[in-house]
Design a protein around this motif. Structure first.
Motif, PDB file in Angstrom:
ATOM      1  N   GLU A   4       7.501  85.399 -26.823  1.00  0.00           N
ATOM      2  CA  GLU A   4       8.231  86.221 -25.874  1.00  0.00           C
ATOM      3  C   GLU A   4       9.047  87.102 -26.364  1.00  0.00           C
ATOM      4  O   GLU A   4      10.704  86.503 -26.858  1.00  0.00           O
ATOM      5  CB  GLU A   4       8.872  84.757 -24.528  1.00  0.00           C
ATOM      6  CG  GLU A   4       9.559  84.852 -23.483  1.00  0.00           C
ATOM      7  CD  GLU A   4       9.434  83.908 -23.022  1.00  0.00           C
ATOM      8  OE1 GLU A   4      10.601  83.740 -22.196  1.00  0.00           O
ATOM      9  OE2 GLU A   4       9.526  82.347 -23.213  1.00  0.00           O
ATOM     10  N   LEU A   5       9.548  87.977 -25.037  1.00  0.00           N
ATOM     11  CA  LEU A   5      10.466  88.661 -24.983  1.00  0.00           C
ATOM     12  C   LEU A   5      11.658  88.226 -23.949  1.00  0.00           C
ATOM     13  O   LEU A   5      11.621  89.086 -22.814  1.00  0.00           O
ATOM     14  CB  LEU A   5      10.128  90.232 -25.542  1.00  0.00           C
ATOM     15  CG  LEU A   5      11.284  91.066 -25.326  1.00  0.00           C
ATOM     16  CD1 LEU A   5      11.982  91.559 -27.093  1.00  0.00           C
ATOM     17  CD2 LEU A   5      11.209  92.917 -25.185  1.00  0.00           C
ATOM     18  N   LYS A   6      13.318  88.809 -24.108  1.00  0.00           N
ATOM     19  CA  LYS A   6      13.558  88.001 -23.234  1.00  0.00           C
ATOM     20  C   LYS A   6      14.952  89.030 -23.265  1.00  0.00           C
ATOM     21  O   LYS A   6      15.963  89.042 -24.681  1.00  0.00           O
ATOM     22  CB  LYS A   6      14.378  87.131 -23.273  1.00  0.00           C
ATOM     23  CG  LYS A   6      15.061  86.561 -22.006  1.00  0.00           C
ATOM     24  CD  LYS A   6      15.285  84.968 -21.736  1.00  0.00           C
ATOM     25  CE  LYS A   6      15.610  84.257 -20.704  1.00  0.00           C
ATOM     26  NZ  LYS A   6      15.901  82.957 -20.170  1.00  0.00           N
ATOM     27  N   SER A   7      15.691  89.398 -22.212  1.00  0.00           N
ATOM     28  CA  SER A   7      17.081  90.131 -22.369  1.00  0.00           C
ATOM     29  C   SER A   7      17.608  88.883 -22.856  1.00  0.00           C
ATOM     30  O   SER A   7      18.379  88.028 -21.619  1.00  0.00           O
ATOM     31  CB  SER A   7      17.146  91.012 -21.313  1.00  0.00           C
ATOM     32  OG  SER A   7      16.339  92.143 -21.658  1.00  0.00           O
ATOM     33  N   LEU A   8      19.193  89.935 -23.573  1.00  0.00           N
ATOM     34  CA  LEU A   8      19.699  87.670 -23.767  1.00  0.00           C
ATOM     35  C   LEU A   8      21.073  88.712 -24.359  1.00  0.00           C
ATOM     36  O   LEU A   8      20.894  89.651 -25.182  1.00  0.00           O
ATOM     37  CB  LEU A   8      19.871  86.743 -24.979  1.00  0.00           C
ATOM     38  CG  LEU A   8      18.720  85.440 -23.972  1.00  0.00           C
ATOM     39  CD1 LEU A   8      18.050  84.594 -24.982  1.00  0.00           C
ATOM     40  CD2 LEU A   8      19.207  85.170 -23.264  1.00  0.00           C
ATOM     41  N   HIS A   9      22.673  88.658 -24.136  1.00  0.00           N
ATOM     42  CA  HIS A   9      23.474  88.779 -24.906  1.00  0.00           C
ATOM     43  C   HIS A   9      23.783  87.543 -25.921  1.00  0.00           C
ATOM     44  O   HIS A   9      22.690  86.697 -25.736  1.00  0.00           O
ATOM     45  CB  HIS A   9      24.942  89.001 -23.036  1.00  0.00           C
ATOM     46  CG  HIS A   9      25.900  89.616 -24.602  1.00  0.00           C
ATOM     47  ND1 HIS A   9      27.107  88.453 -25.013  1.00  0.00           N
ATOM     48  CD2 HIS A   9      26.548  90.807 -24.934  1.00  0.00           C
ATOM     49  CE1 HIS A   9      28.215  89.464 -25.839  1.00  0.00           C
ATOM     50  NE2 HIS A   9      27.502  90.308 -25.560  1.00  0.00           N
ATOM     51  N   LEU A  10      24.546  87.849 -27.111  1.00  0.00           N
ATOM     52  CA  LEU A  10      25.090  86.651 -27.870  1.00  0.00           C
ATOM     53  C   LEU A  10      25.663  85.634 -27.446  1.00  0.00           C
ATOM     54  O   LEU A  10      25.395  84.682 -27.682  1.00  0.00           O
ATOM     55  CB  LEU A  10      25.811  87.669 -29.206  1.00  0.00           C
ATOM     56  CG  LEU A  10      25.516  86.225 -29.730  1.00  0.00           C
ATOM     57  CD1 LEU A  10      24.256  85.964 -30.497  1.00  0.00           C
ATOM     58  CD2 LEU A  10      26.896  87.028 -31.211  1.00  0.00           C
ATOM     59  N   SER A  11      26.193  86.040 -26.033  1.00  0.00           N
ATOM     60  CA  SER A  11      27.089  84.920 -25.659  1.00  0.00           C
ATOM     61  C   SER A  11      25.907  84.164 -24.948  1.00  0.00           C
ATOM     62  O   SER A  11      26.830  83.123 -24.635  1.00  0.00           O
ATOM     63  CB  SER A  11      28.581  85.693 -24.588  1.00  0.00           C
ATOM     64  OG  SER A  11      28.049  86.201 -23.894  1.00  0.00           O
ATOM     65  N   GLY A 161       6.605  98.030 -24.361  1.00  0.00           N
ATOM     66  CA  GLY A 161       5.343  98.778 -24.895  1.00  0.00           C
ATOM     67  C   GLY A 161       5.708  98.293 -26.667  1.00  0.00           C
ATOM     68  O   GLY A 161       4.129  98.053 -26.657  1.00  0.00           O
ATOM     69  N   ALA A 162       6.419  98.105 -27.336  1.00  0.00           N
ATOM     70  CA  ALA A 162       7.073  98.100 -28.183  1.00  0.00           C
ATOM     71  C   ALA A 162       5.945  96.710 -29.131  1.00  0.00           C
ATOM     72  O   ALA A 162       5.665  96.350 -29.923  1.00  0.00           O
ATOM     73  CB  ALA A 162       8.208  98.756 -29.385  1.00  0.00           C
ATOM     74  N   PHE A 163       6.534  95.458 -27.656  1.00  0.00           N
ATOM     75  CA  PHE A 163       6.072  93.834 -28.354  1.00  0.00           C
ATOM     76  C   PHE A 163       5.193  94.120 -28.037  1.00  0.00           C
ATOM     77  O   PHE A 163       4.640  93.311 -29.015  1.00  0.00           O
ATOM     78  CB  PHE A 163       7.214  93.358 -26.423  1.00  0.00           C
ATOM     79  CG  PHE A 163       6.776  91.908 -27.171  1.00  0.00           C
ATOM     80  CD1 PHE A 163       7.886  91.696 -27.823  1.00  0.00           C
ATOM     81  CD2 PHE A 163       6.773  91.460 -26.117  1.00  0.00           C
ATOM     82  CE1 PHE A 163       7.206  89.423 -28.036  1.00  0.00           C
ATOM     83  CE2 PHE A 163       6.478  89.735 -25.840  1.00  0.00           C
ATOM     84  CZ  PHE A 163       6.682  89.452 -26.813  1.00  0.00           C
ATOM     85  N   ALA A 164       4.099  94.985 -26.619  1.00  0.00           N
ATOM     86  CA  ALA A 164       3.035  93.998 -26.935  1.00  0.00           C
ATOM     87  C   ALA A 164       2.071  94.900 -27.817  1.00  0.00           C
ATOM     88  O   ALA A 164       0.882  94.219 -28.306  1.00  0.00           O
ATOM     89  CB  ALA A 164       2.604  95.357 -25.316  1.00  0.00           C
ATOM     90  N   GLN A 165       2.707  96.214 -28.645  1.00  0.00           N
ATOM     91  CA  GLN A 165       1.966  96.755 -29.532  1.00  0.00           C
ATOM     92  C   GLN A 165       1.868  95.651 -30.885  1.00  0.00           C
ATOM     93  O   GLN A 165       1.057  95.029 -31.569  1.00  0.00           O
ATOM     94  CB  GLN A 165       2.579  97.421 -30.066  1.00  0.00           C
ATOM     95  CG  GLN A 165       1.340  98.251 -31.207  1.00  0.00           C
ATOM     96  CD  GLN A 165       2.180  99.834 -31.824  1.00  0.00           C
ATOM     97  OE1 GLN A 165       2.123 100.438 -30.835  1.00  0.00           O
ATOM     98  NE2 GLN A 165       1.891  99.976 -33.024  1.00  0.00           N
ATOM     99  N   ALA A 166       3.162  95.083 -31.258  1.00  0.00           N
ATOM    100  CA  ALA A 166       3.391  94.049 -32.378  1.00  0.00           C
ATOM    101  C   ALA A 166       2.820  92.968 -32.120  1.00  0.00           C
ATOM    102  O   ALA A 166       2.624  92.573 -33.155  1.00  0.00           O
ATOM    103  CB  ALA A 166       5.432  94.385 -32.615  1.00  0.00           C
ATOM    104  N   ARG A 167       2.631  92.311 -30.970  1.00  0.00           N
ATOM    105  CA  ARG A 167       1.703  91.619 -30.593  1.00  0.00           C
ATOM    106  C   ARG A 167       0.688  91.154 -30.701  1.00  0.00           C
ATOM    107  O   ARG A 167       0.116  90.467 -31.525  1.00  0.00           O
ATOM    108  CB  ARG A 167       2.398  90.867 -29.517  1.00  0.00           C
ATOM    109  CG  ARG A 167       2.339  89.231 -28.628  1.00  0.00           C
ATOM    110  CD  ARG A 167       3.003  88.201 -27.490  1.00  0.00           C
ATOM    111  NE  ARG A 167       2.092  89.433 -26.578  1.00  0.00           N
ATOM    112  CZ  ARG A 167       2.506  88.729 -25.417  1.00  0.00           C
ATOM    113  NH1 ARG A 167       3.589  88.158 -25.112  1.00  0.00           N
ATOM    114  NH2 ARG A 167       2.264  89.936 -24.707  1.00  0.00           N
ATOM    115  N   ALA A 168       0.258  92.193 -30.603  1.00  0.00           N
ATOM    116  CA  ALA A 168      -1.554  92.915 -31.069  1.00  0.00           C
ATOM    117  C   ALA A 168      -1.577  92.466 -32.472  1.00  0.00           C
ATOM    118  O   ALA A 168      -3.133  92.271 -32.810  1.00  0.00           O
ATOM    119  CB  ALA A 168      -1.840  93.762 -29.811  1.00  0.00           C
ATOM    120  N   THR A 169      -0.839  93.139 -32.458  1.00  0.00           N
ATOM    121  CA  THR A 169      -0.722  93.817 -34.521  1.00  0.00           C
ATOM    122  C   THR A 169      -0.970  92.196 -34.940  1.00  0.00           C
ATOM    123  O   THR A 169      -1.346  92.104 -35.838  1.00  0.00           O
ATOM    124  CB  THR A 169       0.585  94.554 -34.711  1.00  0.00           C
ATOM    125  OG1 THR A 169       0.511  95.906 -34.164  1.00  0.00           O
ATOM    126  CG2 THR A 169      -0.181  94.866 -36.003  1.00  0.00           C
TER     127      THR A 169
END
Length: 506
Positions: A4-11, A161-169
């Motif tokens: 899963e990909l999510k926008s997160l700040h380190l805080s 887009g990059a995440f979808a390709q990476a997950r499929a790979t």
């Protein structure tokens, strides 16, 4: 494994539920120091560790913490990721996952912050590689413990887009690993063909499986010669993905599918012969690539040709000195029955002509000579077209699945001459990987753009780490996606070029 990909700040990371947490710390983050007095416990711990030099600057160096106050995750790893390049990111993730000893941990949070598309892909693949274990034929095997990986980045939307390709790979690589790792009695030509048929169910794929009678009718004498010594019947898998109009010429991928290689009458030495179950890694890579194609659905057509059989030494087996007639009509003197991969591939390459490919690429664990030449880092690349070779090399570099172009000078053909046939199937020890490629080239029309990838050095690892790598799935998939993009660009430019030509005629 679910990513899963999510926008997160380190805080925000400290409050996320996870069994384990990995924080990637690039060199650029060193500007953040403990003197900045960050509000959250995780940031204070990380910046203080960096400021106090409690973590070395070398890529992969890490600092572990257990039940860090204010942090939900029980285990925490702060790991150096250097310049945050794909290679550095992969090294950092492999080190962190290995050090955490995830065991029964089911949820991993991996914070990457500002990350490139290439580094994101490397991150996913490294996580999958580090947590992978083969279990299919183990009686008391435990299922993969790591079930969910949440990847935190600054801007998830920009990386979808990059995440979808990476997950499929990752999915495709693991499919290829699984089948290459299976013992030869659990990965026969018939079982591999059934796996291809299951792969095509409900997907944008079509599959056809040809048996011995079909191959005999076609006249694939070289392929039949290899298979004739085995009890297991051969299977020739033809897989099609259509993402473009039918009239669009496909890319054809050919994968060597020797599901076990004894060497035939030219019997291999006993030590490490069990590793010859990996001799179908080219087939596994081609079929695995179709796993990703079905998921990503790029706008191009792709055909996969996978000749499968065993190479066995019974009383019917082909003998050194036998002459066979290939599908192309060319005759071959078989001087060594252990040079069998090129015999099944040459008929598949001739069969590929009917598809009129825009590019023809074969993938094979073909020669030990390639291992001597390039080791286990880069696959050998041979091609009759500079443009195709450059595209494949670029795809390999982008995906950390590298190859290296080798020569194809005509003079290397001299050793293939035979007194009793159009050619011999071997040319001696010198430049063995090159002469094997020159043999294959004899079955490719001069006008056909063709490339051969010898993956003998990169398809599996031996020793304590014995197992398949899934290479070169990432390279092949990236090349196909790049080719789809090139085709789309050509299509968009065509009307403009036509209009310009019309204006010039006026």
């Amino acid at each position: 494994m679910d990513f899963e990909l999510k926008s997160l700040h380190l805080s925000q990371v400290a409050t996320q539920e996870a069994d384990a947490l990995i924080v990637l710390w690039p060199d650029a983050a060193d500007a953040v120091t403990a003197s900045a007095a960050p509000d959250d416990a995780l940031m204070r711990w990380a910046t203080a560790a960096v400021a106090d030099a409690d973590i070395d600057k070398a890529v992969g160096s890490l600092l572990l913490a257990h039940r860090l106050p204010g942090v939900q995750a029980r285990k925490v790893a702060l790991v150096r990721s250097g310049d945050a390049s794909p290679a550095a990111t992969r090294k950092a993730v492999l080190a962190a996952v290995g050090a955490l000893k995830l065991g029964s941990n089911k949820r991993l949070l991996l914070w990457a912050g500002e990350v490139s598309a290439g580094a994101l892909a490397a991150l996913l693949q490294a996580t999958a590689d580090a947590s992978y274990s083969y279990t299919t034929t183990k009686s008391k095997a435990q299922p993969r413990s790591l079930q969910h990986v949440l990847v935190g980045v600054h801007d998830a939307t920009a990386l979808q887009g990059a995440f979808a390709q990476a997950r499929a790979t990752v999915k495709a690589v693991e499919w290829a690993k699984e089948w290459a790792n299976r013992p030869p009695n659990h990965a026969t030509p018939t079982l591999l063909a059934e796996a291809a048929q299951q792969l095509a169910q409900g997907k944008r794929l079509q599959v056809e499986v040809l048996g011995p009678q079909d191959v005999t009718k076609l006249g694939m004498g070289a392929y039949l010669a290899v298979a004739q010594g085995a009890e297991e019947p051969l299977r020739f898998i033809v897989l099609r993905y259509q993402g473009a109009p039918k009239a669009s010429a496909p890319v054809v991928l050919v994968g060597k599918g020797i599901t076990f290689d004894t060497g035939g009458i030219s019997l291999k030495p006993g030590p490490e012969m069990d590793e010859m179950k990996f001799d179908m890694s080219g087939a596994a890579a081609v079929l695995g690539t179709f796993v990703a194609l079905a998921e990503l659905q790029p706008a191009l057509n792709v055909v996969g040709l996978v000749p499968c059989c065993e190479n066995m030494p019974d009383g019917r087996a082909v003998k050194p000195g036998d002459v066979v007639t290939s599908l192309s009509g060319q005759t071959i003197e078989i001087l060594n029955t252990d040079a069998e991969g090129r015999l099944i591939l040459c008929d598949a390459l001739t069969y590929a002509e009917r598809f009129k490919p825009r590019a023809l690429i074969d993938v094979a664990t073909l020669t030990g000579a390639c291992v001597i030449a390039l080791g286990n880092l880069r696959a050998g690349l041979y091609s009759n077209r500079d443009e195709l070779a450059q595209a494949l090399q670029a795809a390999g570099d982008a995906t950390l699945d590298p190859c290296w172009r080798m020569p194809l000078d005509d003079e290397y053909e001299e050793g293939l001459k035979s007194n009793f046939a159009d050619m011999a199937n071997i040319a001696g020890r010198p430049a063995g990987s090159v002469t094997a490629a020159k043999f294959l080239q004899k079955f490719v029309a001069p006008e056909q753009a063709w490339a051969h990838l010898d993956i003998a050095g990169v398809a599996w690892k031996g020793g304590a780490a014995k197992g398949a790598t899934g290479r070169p799935v990432a390279l092949l998939l990236q090349y196909l996606l790049d080719e789809a993009a090139r085709m789309a660009k050509e299509s968009a430019q065509a009307p403009q070029a036509a209009a310009g030509a019309k204006r010039r005629k006026r």
